[in-house]
Design an enzyme around this catalytic site. Structure first.
Site, PDB file in Angstrom:
ATOM      1  N   SER A 106       0.834  -1.202   0.000  1.00 34.35           N
ATOM      2  CA  SER A 106       0.000   0.000   0.000  1.00 34.35           C
ATOM      3  C   SER A 106       0.868   1.250   0.000  1.00 34.35           C
ATOM      4  O   SER A 106       0.367   2.348   0.199  1.00 34.35           O
ATOM      5  CB  SER A 106      -0.947  -0.015   1.196  1.00 34.35           C
ATOM      6  N   HIS A 127      -2.018  -2.279  -6.333  1.00 36.36           N
ATOM      7  CA  HIS A 127      -2.576  -2.046  -5.004  1.00 36.36           C
ATOM      8  C   HIS A 127      -4.083  -2.266  -5.041  1.00 36.36           C
ATOM      9  O   HIS A 127      -4.801  -1.539  -5.723  1.00 36.36           O
ATOM     10  CB  HIS A 127      -2.230  -0.626  -4.534  1.00 36.36           C
ATOM     11  N   GLU A 139      -4.681   0.167  -8.243  1.00 39.23           N
ATOM     12  CA  GLU A 139      -3.653   1.152  -8.562  1.00 39.23           C
ATOM     13  C   GLU A 139      -2.455   0.404  -9.145  1.00 39.23           C
ATOM     14  O   GLU A 139      -2.027  -0.620  -8.591  1.00 39.23           O
ATOM     15  CB  GLU A 139      -3.209   1.905  -7.298  1.00 39.23           C
ATOM     16  N   ASN A 177      -4.329   6.156  -0.839  1.00 40.77           N
ATOM     17  CA  ASN A 177      -3.929   6.252   0.569  1.00 40.77           C
ATOM     18  C   ASN A 177      -3.336   7.615   0.918  1.00 40.77           C
ATOM     19  O   ASN A 177      -3.407   8.056   2.057  1.00 40.77           O
ATOM     20  CB  ASN A 177      -2.932   5.152   0.920  1.00 40.77           C
TER      21      ASN A 177
HETATM   22  N1  3HC Z   1     -15.076  -9.692   1.328  1.00 40.55           N
HETATM   23  C1  3HC Z   1     -15.664 -10.042   0.169  1.00 40.55           C
HETATM   24  N2  3HC Z   1     -16.879  -9.618  -0.209  1.00 40.55           N
HETATM   25  C2  3HC Z   1     -17.547  -8.830   0.646  1.00 40.55           C
HETATM   26  C3  3HC Z   1     -16.998  -8.419   1.889  1.00 40.55           C
HETATM   27  C4  3HC Z   1     -15.693  -8.896   2.220  1.00 40.55           C
HETATM   28  N3  3HC Z   1     -15.088  -8.542   3.368  1.00 40.55           N
HETATM   29  N4  3HC Z   1     -17.892  -7.620   2.515  1.00 40.55           N
HETATM   30  C5  3HC Z   1     -18.960  -7.531   1.695  1.00 40.55           C
HETATM   31  N5  3HC Z   1     -18.750  -8.265   0.570  1.00 40.55           N
HETATM   32  C6  3HC Z   1     -19.677  -8.430  -0.557  1.00 40.55           C
HETATM   33  C7  3HC Z   1     -20.946  -9.127  -0.115  1.00 40.55           C
HETATM   34  O1  3HC Z   1     -20.820 -10.526  -0.249  1.00 40.55           O
HETATM   35  C8  3HC Z   1     -21.976  -8.565  -1.084  1.00 40.55           C
HETATM   36  O2  3HC Z   1     -21.947  -9.281  -2.314  1.00 40.55           O
HETATM   37  P1  3HC Z   1     -23.335  -9.825  -2.993  1.00 40.55           P
HETATM   38  O3  3HC Z   1     -24.148  -8.594  -3.235  1.00 40.55           O
HETATM   39  O4  3HC Z   1     -22.862 -10.505  -4.248  1.00 40.55           O
HETATM   40  O5  3HC Z   1     -23.920 -10.765  -2.011  1.00 40.55           O
HETATM   41  C9  3HC Z   1     -21.471  -7.141  -1.372  1.00 40.55           C
HETATM   42  O6  3HC Z   1     -20.078  -7.129  -0.990  1.00 40.55           O
HETATM   43  C10 3HC Z   1     -22.198  -6.085  -0.582  1.00 40.55           C
HETATM   44  O7  3HC Z   1     -22.174  -6.507   0.771  1.00 40.55           O
HETATM   45  P2  3HC Z   1     -23.095  -5.883   1.913  1.00 40.55           P
HETATM   46  O8  3HC Z   1     -24.467  -5.587   1.356  1.00 40.55           O
HETATM   47  O9  3HC Z   1     -22.989  -6.727   3.128  1.00 40.55           O
HETATM   48  O10 3HC Z   1     -22.296  -4.599   2.299  1.00 40.55           O
HETATM   49  P3  3HC Z   1     -22.480  -3.069   2.034  1.00 40.55           P
HETATM   50  O11 3HC Z   1     -23.372  -2.727   0.916  1.00 40.55           O
HETATM   51  O12 3HC Z   1     -22.735  -2.502   3.376  1.00 40.55           O
HETATM   52  O13 3HC Z   1     -20.978  -2.677   1.560  1.00 40.55           O
HETATM   53  C11 3HC Z   1     -18.658  -2.347   1.755  1.00 40.55           C
HETATM   54  C12 3HC Z   1     -19.863  -3.130   2.271  1.00 40.55           C
HETATM   55  C13 3HC Z   1     -18.443  -2.653   0.279  1.00 40.55           C
HETATM   56  C14 3HC Z   1     -17.449  -2.811   2.554  1.00 40.55           C
HETATM   57  C15 3HC Z   1     -18.935  -0.784   1.918  1.00 40.55           C
HETATM   58  O14 3HC Z   1     -19.243  -0.504   3.253  1.00 40.55           O
HETATM   59  C16 3HC Z   1     -17.752   0.074   1.528  1.00 40.55           C
HETATM   60  O15 3HC Z   1     -17.535   0.356   0.354  1.00 40.55           O
HETATM   61  N6  3HC Z   1     -16.936   0.516   2.543  1.00 40.55           N
HETATM   62  C17 3HC Z   1     -15.726   1.301   2.280  1.00 40.55           C
HETATM   63  C18 3HC Z   1     -14.589   0.376   1.939  1.00 40.55           C
HETATM   64  C19 3HC Z   1     -13.314   1.131   1.646  1.00 40.55           C
HETATM   65  O16 3HC Z   1     -13.232   2.349   1.658  1.00 40.55           O
HETATM   66  N7  3HC Z   1     -12.241   0.361   1.398  1.00 40.55           N
HETATM   67  C20 3HC Z   1     -10.924   0.906   1.159  1.00 40.55           C
HETATM   68  C21 3HC Z   1     -10.131   0.797   2.415  1.00 40.55           C
HETATM   69  S1  3HC Z   1      -8.520   1.485   2.249  1.00 40.55           S
HETATM   70  C22 3HC Z   1      -7.603   0.240   1.631  1.00 40.55           C
HETATM   71  O17 3HC Z   1      -8.041  -0.877   1.438  1.00 40.55           O
HETATM   72  C23 3HC Z   1      -6.184   0.552   1.327  1.00 40.55           C
HETATM   73  C24 3HC Z   1      -5.249  -0.159   2.246  1.00 40.55           C
HETATM   74  O18 3HC Z   1      -3.936  -0.053   1.705  1.00 40.55           O
HETATM   75  C25 3HC Z   1      -5.272   0.400   3.667  1.00 40.55           C
END
Ligand code: 3HC
Length: 270
Positions: A106, A127, A139, A177
């Protein structure tokens, strides 16, 4: 992240070997994918047949030598350069000639990892974002020695597994990030100054239309990951505007790592 990336590739039709020297990590990755797929089947967004077909495309192994047939190897070990370099050296030895080795870092230097191999022209960064199967972005980061051919191979691969790609400079935090993590860090400063986490998160969800508040997101990705990324920005740019919030350091020292430990800005213990 490794399990999520393996799942993403298998869902797109690729044969995957998921390697970890620590067997319990593999069992956990397998259980996570199966549980997630069972929920999708119950919800009707996946059939039992599709579930089996995708699961059969993922093999699990504790041996690096099982990567010898791979065209692309994706590293997703913890964000510590000495561990990354050790893995890159081992992957380079195990990989066939011509295979590309990619890091899911990252923010660490791709060029430094590439220098640990005998194929620096075939090393690059992709990424992914957590959760990898859901988040649309990848990325792409070229190291100093990355060849044009490697870049095109990796770009085509990222598109083939369903990602939208952006080219990023090989600088700490890349694009997302560099912007996202200082925002989450600022949210931690608000808590330090007396705000309630619920208020900070509600404000950003309703006032900026973010799917999760910044502190919920800290707990979701892990306070340790968040602190390591912020520290990487601080050390990389040597700029005080990236100073990590002290409460993040205290939380990591206390083992309050977010959802995975049961306690972060919020409590997850039943
Ligand atoms: N793994 C795999 N699939 C997942 C999952 C997980 N942990 N969590 C949810 N899903 C899937 C579900 O299975 C579902 O799929 P389906 O519709 O086919 O059944 C779909 O995602 C939607 O799930 P939910 O309805 O339960 O969840 P939400 O609609 O509440 O969305 C979320 C969940 C996508 C996590 C949403 O809250 C979101 O976009 N959050 C922000 C995430 C974000 O910003 N991530 C970036 C973090 S920073 C990073 O990663 C960088 C690193 O370097 C630090």
């Amino acid at each position: 992240m490794g399990g999520g990336i393996a799942q993403t590739c298998a869902q797109a039709g690729f044969e995957v070997v998921n390697v970890d020297t620590y067997e319990p990590a593999l069992s956990k990755a397998r259980a996570n994918i199966e549980n997630l797929f069972n929920k999708k089947v119950a919800k009707g967004t996946m059939t039992e047949g599709q579930k089996q077909e995708i699961l059969e495309r993922i093999r699990y192994s504790t041996e690096m030598k099982d990567l010898r047939e791979a065209d692309i190897i994706i590293e997703a070990v913890p964000e510590r350069m000495e561990i990354k370099k050790e893995i890159f050296r081992a992957a380079d030895e195990a990989a066939k000639e011509g295979a590309v080795i990619v890091s899911n870092t990252s923010g660490l230097s791709i060029s430094e990892m590439a220098a640990a191999t005998k194929r620096p022209d075939k090393v690059m960064g992709i990424h992914f974002f957590y959760p990898a199967p859901v988040m649309k972005l990848a990325e792409l980061i070229r190291g100093i020695a990355t060849s044009e051919e490697t870049y095109q191979t990796v770009r085509e691969f990222a598109v083939a597994i369903g990602k939208e790609v952006v080219d990023c400079p090989e600088l700490p935090g890349f694009i997302v990030n560099r912007i996202l993590v200082p925002m989450m860090n600022e949210a931690a400063f608000l808590v330090m100054e007396g705000c309630r986490p619920e208020d900070v998160d509600t404000a950003m969800k309703l006032g900026a239309n973010h799917p999760m508040g910044p502190l919920e997101l800290c707990d979701f990705v892990g306070i340790d990951v968040m602190l390591a990324t912020m520290t990487g920005l601080y050390n990389g740019f040597r700029d005080s505007k990236y100073r990590p919030c002290p409460i993040l350091e205290n939380m990591v020292k206390a083992g309050h790592l977010g959802r995975k430990s049961g306690q972060g800005f919020y409590s997850y213990n039943k």
